[in-house]
Design a protein around this motif. Sequence first.
Motif, PDB file in Angstrom:
ATOM      1  N   LEU A   1     -21.536  15.070  22.400  1.00 54.99           N
ATOM      2  CA  LEU A   1     -21.682  14.136  21.307  1.00 54.99           C
ATOM      3  C   LEU A   1     -21.403  12.738  21.840  1.00 54.99           C
ATOM      4  CD1 LEU A   1     -21.996  13.735  18.215  1.00 54.99           C
ATOM      5  CD2 LEU A   1     -19.548  13.988  18.074  1.00 54.99           C
ATOM      6  N   HIS A   2     -22.296  11.795  21.589  1.00 54.70           N
ATOM      7  CA  HIS A   2     -22.130  10.426  22.064  1.00 54.70           C
ATOM      8  C   HIS A   2     -22.250   9.479  20.880  1.00 54.70           C
ATOM      9  CE1 HIS A   2     -22.526  11.779  26.186  1.00 54.70           C
ATOM     10  NE2 HIS A   2     -23.478  12.574  25.746  1.00 54.70           N
ATOM     11  N   TYR A   3     -21.489   8.412  20.923  1.00 59.65           N
ATOM     12  CA  TYR A   3     -21.495   7.450  19.828  1.00 59.65           C
ATOM     13  C   TYR A   3     -21.215   6.071  20.394  1.00 59.65           C
ATOM     14  CZ  TYR A   3     -20.125   4.990  15.606  1.00 59.65           C
ATOM     15  OH  TYR A   3     -20.028   4.089  14.601  1.00 59.65           O
ATOM     16  N   VAL A   4     -22.019   5.096  19.996  1.00 59.32           N
ATOM     17  CA  VAL A   4     -21.776   3.706  20.356  1.00 59.32           C
ATOM     18  C   VAL A   4     -21.588   2.952  19.052  1.00 59.32           C
ATOM     19  CG1 VAL A   4     -22.705   1.640  21.461  1.00 59.32           C
ATOM     20  CG2 VAL A   4     -23.184   3.883  22.435  1.00 59.32           C
ATOM     21  N   SER A   5     -20.428   2.344  18.885  1.00 61.30           N
ATOM     22  CA  SER A   5     -20.132   1.662  17.627  1.00 61.30           C
ATOM     23  C   SER A   5     -20.759   0.272  17.612  1.00 61.30           C
ATOM     24  CB  SER A   5     -18.620   1.539  17.421  1.00 61.30           C
ATOM     25  OG  SER A   5     -18.082   0.620  18.336  1.00 61.30           O
ATOM     26  N   ARG A   6     -20.735  -0.328  16.478  1.00 56.76           N
ATOM     27  CA  ARG A   6     -21.209  -1.705  16.336  1.00 56.76           C
ATOM     28  C   ARG A   6     -20.237  -2.624  17.062  1.00 56.76           C
ATOM     29  NH1 ARG A   6     -24.842  -2.932  11.579  1.00 56.76           N
ATOM     30  NH2 ARG A   6     -24.843  -4.710  12.929  1.00 56.76           N
ATOM     31  N   GLY A   7     -20.713  -3.800  17.439  1.00 57.47           N
ATOM     32  CA  GLY A   7     -19.875  -4.763  18.142  1.00 57.47           C
ATOM     33  C   GLY A   7     -18.837  -5.396  17.228  1.00 57.47           C
ATOM     34  N   TRP A   8     -17.680  -5.671  17.781  1.00 60.09           N
ATOM     35  CA  TRP A   8     -16.600  -6.311  17.045  1.00 60.09           C
ATOM     36  C   TRP A   8     -16.315  -7.648  17.698  1.00 60.09           C
ATOM     37  CZ3 TRP A   8     -12.505  -3.967  13.754  1.00 60.09           C
ATOM     38  CH2 TRP A   8     -12.955  -2.811  13.132  1.00 60.09           C
ATOM     39  N   GLN A   9     -16.164  -8.675  16.902  1.00 60.85           N
ATOM     40  CA  GLN A   9     -15.855  -9.992  17.421  1.00 60.85           C
ATOM     41  C   GLN A   9     -14.346 -10.140  17.549  1.00 60.85           C
ATOM     42  OE1 GLN A   9     -17.253 -13.124  14.937  1.00 60.85           O
ATOM     43  NE2 GLN A   9     -16.777 -14.708  16.394  1.00 60.85           N
ATOM     44  N   GLY A  10     -13.914 -10.688  18.668  1.00 56.98           N
ATOM     45  CA  GLY A  10     -12.490 -10.901  18.874  1.00 56.98           C
ATOM     46  C   GLY A  10     -11.822  -9.693  19.487  1.00 56.98           C
ATOM     47  N   ARG A  11     -10.503  -9.686  19.439  1.00 59.49           N
ATOM     48  CA  ARG A  11      -9.723  -8.614  20.051  1.00 59.49           C
ATOM     49  C   ARG A  11      -9.193  -7.687  18.978  1.00 59.49           C
ATOM     50  NH1 ARG A  11      -6.228 -11.575  24.759  1.00 59.49           N
ATOM     51  NH2 ARG A  11      -8.008 -12.490  25.795  1.00 59.49           N
ATOM     52  N   TYR A  12      -9.658  -6.459  19.017  1.00 53.76           N
ATOM     53  CA  TYR A  12      -9.197  -5.433  18.099  1.00 53.76           C
ATOM     54  C   TYR A  12      -8.876  -4.189  18.909  1.00 53.76           C
ATOM     55  CZ  TYR A  12     -10.867  -8.276  14.256  1.00 53.76           C
ATOM     56  OH  TYR A  12     -11.049  -9.294  13.367  1.00 53.76           O
ATOM     57  N   HIS A  13      -7.798  -3.543  18.568  1.00 58.18           N
ATOM     58  CA  HIS A  13      -7.376  -2.345  19.267  1.00 58.18           C
ATOM     59  C   HIS A  13      -8.392  -1.225  19.038  1.00 58.18           C
ATOM     60  CE1 HIS A  13      -4.803   1.024  20.448  1.00 58.18           C
ATOM     61  NE2 HIS A  13      -4.143   0.122  21.146  1.00 58.18           N
ATOM     62  N   ASP A  14      -8.603  -0.398  20.058  1.00 57.64           N
ATOM     63  CA  ASP A  14      -9.578   0.689  19.979  1.00 57.64           C
ATOM     64  C   ASP A  14      -9.275   1.638  18.826  1.00 57.64           C
ATOM     65  OD1 ASP A  14     -10.786  -0.340  22.213  1.00 57.64           O
ATOM     66  OD2 ASP A  14      -9.892   1.089  23.597  1.00 57.64           O
ATOM     67  N   TYR A  15      -8.006   1.939  18.616  1.00 62.84           N
ATOM     68  CA  TYR A  15      -7.637   2.882  17.562  1.00 62.84           C
ATOM     69  C   TYR A  15      -7.932   2.289  16.184  1.00 62.84           C
ATOM     70  CZ  TYR A  15      -5.110   6.586  15.199  1.00 62.84           C
ATOM     71  OH  TYR A  15      -4.783   7.641  14.398  1.00 62.84           O
ATOM     72  N   ARG A  16      -7.771   0.991  16.029  1.00 63.51           N
ATOM     73  CA  ARG A  16      -8.094   0.335  14.759  1.00 63.51           C
ATOM     74  C   ARG A  16      -9.593   0.455  14.481  1.00 63.51           C
ATOM     75  NH1 ARG A  16      -7.125  -6.056  13.380  1.00 63.51           N
ATOM     76  NH2 ARG A  16      -8.035  -6.014  11.315  1.00 63.51           N
ATOM     77  N   GLN A  17     -10.413   0.291  15.511  1.00 66.70           N
ATOM     78  CA  GLN A  17     -11.857   0.428  15.353  1.00 66.70           C
ATOM     79  C   GLN A  17     -12.229   1.871  15.010  1.00 66.70           C
ATOM     80  OE1 GLN A  17     -14.110  -1.290  18.582  1.00 66.70           O
ATOM     81  NE2 GLN A  17     -12.587  -2.887  18.846  1.00 66.70           N
ATOM     82  N   LEU A  18     -11.581   2.842  15.653  1.00 63.99           N
ATOM     83  CA  LEU A  18     -11.837   4.246  15.359  1.00 63.99           C
ATOM     84  C   LEU A  18     -11.549   4.546  13.893  1.00 63.99           C
ATOM     85  CD1 LEU A  18     -12.408   7.186  16.484  1.00 63.99           C
ATOM     86  CD2 LEU A  18      -9.927   7.387  16.570  1.00 63.99           C
ATOM     87  N   LYS A  19     -10.404   4.081  13.393  1.00 62.30           N
ATOM     88  CA  LYS A  19     -10.035   4.332  12.007  1.00 62.30           C
ATOM     89  C   LYS A  19     -10.983   3.634  11.033  1.00 62.30           C
ATOM     90  CE  LYS A  19      -5.566   4.042  11.164  1.00 62.30           C
ATOM     91  NZ  LYS A  19      -4.118   3.791  11.281  1.00 62.30           N
ATOM     92  N   TYR A  20     -11.574   2.507  11.440  1.00 56.65           N
ATOM     93  CA  TYR A  20     -12.526   1.804  10.587  1.00 56.65           C
ATOM     94  C   TYR A  20     -13.847   2.583  10.505  1.00 56.65           C
ATOM     95  CZ  TYR A  20     -15.760  -1.719   8.891  1.00 56.65           C
ATOM     96  OH  TYR A  20     -16.718  -2.391   8.177  1.00 56.65           O
ATOM     97  N   HIS A  21     -14.373   2.990  11.662  1.00 56.47           N
ATOM     98  CA  HIS A  21     -15.662   3.673  11.697  1.00 56.47           C
ATOM     99  C   HIS A  21     -15.576   5.126  11.229  1.00 56.47           C
ATOM    100  CE1 HIS A  21     -18.074   0.522  13.477  1.00 56.47           C
ATOM    101  NE2 HIS A  21     -17.094   0.289  14.337  1.00 56.47           N
ATOM    102  N   PHE A  22     -14.451   5.766  11.466  1.00 56.97           N
ATOM    103  CA  PHE A  22     -14.237   7.161  11.071  1.00 56.97           C
ATOM    104  C   PHE A  22     -12.952   7.251  10.269  1.00 56.97           C
ATOM    105  CE2 PHE A  22     -16.588   7.275  15.086  1.00 56.97           C
ATOM    106  CZ  PHE A  22     -17.688   8.028  14.710  1.00 56.97           C
ATOM    107  N   PRO A  23     -12.999   6.961   8.956  1.00 59.64           N
ATOM    108  CA  PRO A  23     -11.781   6.982   8.139  1.00 59.64           C
ATOM    109  C   PRO A  23     -11.067   8.330   8.222  1.00 59.64           C
ATOM    110  CG  PRO A  23     -13.614   6.056   6.909  1.00 59.64           C
ATOM    111  CD  PRO A  23     -14.172   6.606   8.182  1.00 59.64           C
TER     112      PRO A  23
END
Length: 124
Positions: A1-23
Amino acid sequence: LHYVSRGWQGRYHDYRQLKYHFPPDQPWFSELSIELDLGYQGVLKDYVCQAVSQPAKKPKGGELTLVAKISNGEKSRSRVRIEHAIGGLKRYRYLSDRLRTRKVILYESSLLICAGLWNFILTN
Protein backbone atom coordinates in the motif's frame (compact mmCIF):
# COMPACT_ATOMS: atom_id res chain seq x y z
CA LEU A 1 0.00 0.00 0.00
CA HIS A 2 1.46 3.37 -1.01
CA TYR A 3 0.20 6.84 -0.22
CA VAL A 4 1.50 10.32 -1.01
CA SER A 5 -0.20 13.06 0.96
CA ARG A 6 -0.90 16.58 -0.16
CA GLY A 7 1.84 19.15 0.40
CA TRP A 8 1.95 21.09 3.65
CA GLN A 9 3.34 24.60 3.89
CA GLY A 10 5.74 25.28 6.72
CA ARG A 11 6.99 22.91 9.39
CA TYR A 12 4.54 20.36 10.68
CA HIS A 13 5.37 17.17 12.52
CA ASP A 14 4.80 13.95 10.56
CA TYR A 15 2.48 12.53 13.22
CA ARG A 16 0.32 15.67 13.12
CA GLN A 17 -0.05 15.24 9.35
CA LEU A 18 -0.92 11.55 9.79
CA LYS A 19 -3.67 12.40 12.29
CA TYR A 20 -5.02 15.08 9.92
CA HIS A 21 -5.17 12.83 6.83
CA PHE A 22 -6.22 9.69 8.73
CA PRO A 23 -8.35 10.72 11.75
CA PRO A 24 -7.89 8.28 14.67
CA ASP A 25 -11.64 7.73 15.09
CA GLN A 26 -11.74 5.43 12.03
CA PRO A 27 -10.11 1.97 11.60
CA TRP A 28 -7.57 2.96 8.91
CA PHE A 29 -4.83 0.53 9.87
CA SER A 30 -6.84 -2.23 11.58
CA GLU A 31 -5.89 -4.83 8.94
CA LEU A 32 -2.34 -3.60 8.28
CA SER A 33 1.10 -4.25 9.70
CA ILE A 34 2.96 -0.93 9.75
CA GLU A 35 6.58 0.13 10.23
CA LEU A 36 7.21 3.46 11.92
CA ASP A 37 10.15 5.50 13.10
CA LEU A 38 10.38 7.29 16.44
CA GLY A 39 8.60 10.34 15.02
CA TYR A 40 5.30 8.52 15.44
CA GLN A 41 5.33 7.98 19.21
CA GLY A 42 1.78 7.45 20.46
CA VAL A 43 0.39 5.75 17.36
CA LEU A 44 -0.51 2.66 19.41
CA LYS A 45 -2.76 4.63 21.75
CA ASP A 46 -4.50 6.51 18.89
CA TYR A 47 -4.86 3.81 16.20
CA VAL A 48 -5.83 0.14 16.03
CA CYS A 49 -3.25 -1.80 14.00
CA GLN A 50 -2.71 -5.47 13.28
CA ALA A 51 1.01 -5.14 14.04
CA VAL A 52 3.36 -2.20 14.61
CA SER A 53 7.12 -2.28 14.22
CA GLN A 54 8.71 0.70 15.94
CA PRO A 55 12.16 1.01 17.52
CA ALA A 56 12.48 1.35 21.28
CA LYS A 57 13.25 4.83 22.54
CA LYS A 58 16.21 5.35 24.84
CA PRO A 59 15.00 6.23 28.34
CA LYS A 60 15.82 9.73 29.52
CA GLY A 61 19.18 9.66 31.26
CA GLY A 62 19.55 5.93 30.67
CA GLU A 63 20.67 3.39 28.12
CA LEU A 64 18.86 0.76 26.06
CA THR A 65 19.22 -2.85 27.09
CA LEU A 66 21.17 -5.22 24.85
CA VAL A 67 17.94 -6.93 23.79
CA ALA A 68 16.38 -3.57 22.84
CA LYS A 69 19.52 -2.60 20.86
CA ILE A 70 19.41 -5.88 18.93
CA SER A 71 15.69 -5.45 18.28
CA ASN A 72 16.23 -1.87 17.06
CA GLY A 73 18.95 -3.10 14.69
CA GLU A 74 16.60 -5.68 13.18
CA LYS A 75 13.87 -3.08 12.74
CA SER A 76 16.27 -0.61 11.10
CA ARG A 77 17.46 -3.30 8.67
CA SER A 78 13.87 -3.82 7.52
CA ARG A 79 13.27 -0.04 7.20
CA VAL A 80 16.35 0.55 5.05
CA ARG A 81 14.26 0.20 1.85
CA ILE A 82 11.99 3.02 3.01
CA GLU A 83 14.93 5.26 3.91
CA HIS A 84 16.54 4.57 0.52
CA ALA A 85 13.31 5.58 -1.23
CA ILE A 86 13.29 8.88 0.66
CA GLY A 87 16.95 9.33 -0.24
CA GLY A 88 16.13 8.59 -3.87
CA LEU A 89 13.60 11.42 -3.92
CA LYS A 90 16.16 13.73 -2.32
CA ARG A 91 18.50 13.04 -5.25
CA TYR A 92 16.15 15.16 -7.32
CA ARG A 93 16.68 17.87 -4.66
CA TYR A 94 12.95 18.39 -4.57
CA LEU A 95 12.42 17.57 -0.93
CA SER A 96 15.59 19.17 0.35
CA ASP A 97 15.74 22.54 -1.45
CA ARG A 98 13.47 25.50 -0.93
CA LEU A 99 11.02 25.88 -3.81
CA ARG A 100 10.00 29.22 -5.20
CA THR A 101 6.68 28.13 -6.62
CA ARG A 102 3.53 29.26 -4.88
CA LYS A 103 1.26 26.92 -6.82
CA VAL A 104 0.49 23.90 -4.66
CA ILE A 105 -0.75 21.81 -7.61
CA LEU A 106 2.57 22.34 -9.42
CA TYR A 107 4.51 21.30 -6.31
CA GLU A 108 2.44 18.16 -5.78
CA SER A 109 2.52 17.16 -9.47
CA SER A 110 6.28 17.63 -9.59
CA LEU A 111 6.74 15.51 -6.47
CA LEU A 112 4.69 12.71 -8.01
CA ILE A 113 6.83 12.92 -11.17
CA CYS A 114 9.98 12.59 -9.06
CA ALA A 115 8.49 9.60 -7.23
CA GLY A 116 7.55 8.01 -10.56
CA LEU A 117 11.05 8.55 -11.94
CA TRP A 118 12.59 6.98 -8.84
CA ASN A 119 10.23 3.98 -9.11
CA PHE A 120 11.15 3.66 -12.80
CA ILE A 121 14.85 3.59 -11.91
CA LEU A 122 14.18 0.85 -9.35
CA THR A 123 12.38 -1.35 -11.88
CA ASN A 124 15.18 -1.21 -14.48
